[in-house]
Design an enzyme around this catalytic site. Structure first.
Site, PDB file in Angstrom:
ATOM      1  N   CYS A  86       0.820  -1.221   0.000  1.00  0.00           N
ATOM      2  CA  CYS A  86       0.000   0.000   0.000  1.00  0.00           C
ATOM      3  C   CYS A  86       0.848   1.263   0.000  1.00  0.00           C
ATOM      4  O   CYS A  86       0.323   2.361  -0.207  1.00  0.00           O
ATOM      5  CB  CYS A  86      -0.929   0.018   1.207  1.00  0.00           C
ATOM      6  SG  CYS A  86      -2.019  -1.411   1.313  1.00  0.00           S
ATOM      7  N   ARG A 204     -22.888  -3.866   8.575  1.00  0.00           N
ATOM      8  CA  ARG A 204     -22.518  -5.283   8.723  1.00  0.00           C
ATOM      9  C   ARG A 204     -21.168  -5.454   9.421  1.00  0.00           C
ATOM     10  O   ARG A 204     -20.209  -4.749   9.126  1.00  0.00           O
ATOM     11  CB  ARG A 204     -22.475  -5.929   7.335  1.00  0.00           C
ATOM     12  CG  ARG A 204     -21.988  -7.366   7.316  1.00  0.00           C
ATOM     13  CD  ARG A 204     -22.129  -7.973   5.933  1.00  0.00           C
ATOM     14  NE  ARG A 204     -21.368  -7.274   4.911  1.00  0.00           N
ATOM     15  CZ  ARG A 204     -20.077  -7.496   4.654  1.00  0.00           C
ATOM     16  NH1 ARG A 204     -19.393  -8.371   5.373  1.00  0.00           N
ATOM     17  NH2 ARG A 204     -19.467  -6.841   3.677  1.00  0.00           N
ATOM     18  N   CYS A 215     -14.173   0.056   7.487  1.00  0.00           N
ATOM     19  CA  CYS A 215     -13.150  -0.605   6.673  1.00  0.00           C
ATOM     20  C   CYS A 215     -13.014   0.098   5.327  1.00  0.00           C
ATOM     21  O   CYS A 215     -14.023   0.409   4.680  1.00  0.00           O
ATOM     22  CB  CYS A 215     -13.514  -2.067   6.421  1.00  0.00           C
ATOM     23  SG  CYS A 215     -13.817  -3.034   7.921  1.00  0.00           S
TER      24      CYS A 215
END
Length: 390
Positions: A86, A204, A215
């Site tokens: 990343c 969720r 996230c």
């Protein structure tokens, strides 16, 4: 030695673009960056090209720069392909700055690009899963979530950190609310709808305690940066942004060592002759919501145990004394991994130029980017910290 400056920046919107390839994304970002710098392709002397996952997702290996940039007018230039998880494009930026400072080149281009969306989500998740030492035992908790190895890793770190830090899941939700508020003002952001604490907490569950909104998401995009010598920038007649420091640290590979983000920050502060209190605006690697709070501590923005209080004070929000992730960060701007570090630099460049519109941190003069990637021995495998000044 010559000081290196940023002369121009450009980037695509971030999002899921199944109908676009790496070439089209790169062409858009490069065209915008060159126009911003008043530079023609022929004036670029070298290209540092960052991509992390094309080999897994699209099958393009080995000549990613040459293939992706063949129609940009840059064909034939020296090109270096850089892969560092990343942190790929922040690594490319670090090398570009070093080449200019050394006097090897006067004008170079950094490109970070990623195509992560795929009709088969298993392919996309599989790309992330390979950013670890595949021979290392990651622990029994990894693989217990709903499909993302890295979110399981972040969740395990979060559970270990949150009780000692005095934060709760509501604080993680507050990070998301702040992120989406910024993303809603950023035309390049992947997620542009605001949210509430209740919506974040009710989304969720991905990997306890991380819900879906906590996230970062899979996405596509490209960002480009023209880096040149100070003298060359004067000839271009642009508004330069000065690169005061750039540090890179790789994990030592043993548990219990100083965190790579902490080490990289210390080195960057030393090089720039500045400290955490001098930073006006920052882009941090918030691949999960708790990561932003953890980095408050890692970068010295607060003492251990005070991250939640700093967030709740409003100081790190839009208009705060230390505006953090005004782009929306990875959570809202998006996280096409090979483009992420460059996108941070694009946002901070615009902040220091006073061109960020409703996201603008008033009178921003000094900015910091923290970008990390991969996983090794309980820490990120690599971290970079960059400090910029108007």
């Amino acid at each position: 030695m010559s000081e290196a400056v940023i002369a121009g920046v450009g980037m695509t919107p971030f999002g899921k673009f199944l109908g676009r390839n790496l070439k089209s994304l790169c062409e858009e970002a490069v065209r915008e960056a060159l126009a911003d710098a008043h530079v023609q392709p022929g004036q670029v002397e070298c290209v540092f090209f960052a991509n992390a996952a094309a080999g897994v997702v699209t099958g393009q290996e080995m000549i990613r720069a040459q293939a992706s940039l063949r129609h940009t007018g840059l064909a034939g230039k020296p090109m270096f392909n850089i892969e560092n998880a990343c942190a790929s494009s922040s690594s490319a930026f670090h090398l570009a700055r070093a080449a200019v400072v050394a006097g090897q080149y006067d004008c170079v281009l950094v490109v970070g690009a990623e195509k992560l969306s795929h009709e088969d989500k298993k392919v996309s998740f599989g790309a992330f899963a390979r950013a670890v030492d595949i021979e290392e035992d990651l622990g029994a908790d990894i693989g217990t979530g709903t499909g993302s190895v890295f979110m399981d890793i972040y969740a395990a770190k979060t559970r270990q950190w949150m009780s000692a830090a005095g934060v709760g899941v509501e604080d993680f939700a507050r990070v998301c609310v702040k992120s989406r508020a910024a993303g809603a003002l950023n035309p390049k952001a992947q997620f542009r709808a605001t949210t509430s604490i209740e919506q974040v907490l009710s989304s969720r569950m991905v990997s306890d305690p991380l819900t879906l909104f906590m996230c970062s998401s899979i996405g596509d995009g490209a960002a480009a940066i023209v880096v040149c010598s100070e003298a060359y920038a004067r000839r271009l007649g642009v508004q330069p942004v000065h690169i005061k420091a750039s540090s890179i640290v790789s994990a030592p590979g043993v548990r219990g060592a100083e965190l790579v983000a902490v080490s990289a920050a210390r080195l960057a502060y030393e090089e720039a002759g500045l400290g955490p209190g001098d930073i006006h605006v920052a882009e941090l690697h918030d691949a999960s919501a708790p990561a932003e709070l953890i980095h408050y501590e890692n970068l010295g923005f607060c003492a251990p145990g005070e991250a939640g209080a700093l967030l709740r004070s409003g100081a790190t929000g839009l208009g705060g004394r230390l505006s953090i992730n005004p782009s929306g960060g990875l959570l809202s701007r998006g996280h096409p991994v090979g483009a992420t570090g460059a996108a941070q630099i694009v946002e901070l460049t615009q902040q220091l130029r006073g061109r960020s519109g409703a996201r603008q941190r008033h009178a921003a003069r000094v900015a910091l980017a923290e970008n990390n990637g991969g996983q090794l021995a309980g820490d990120s495998a690599v971290a970079l910290v960059t400090i910029l000044a108007a």
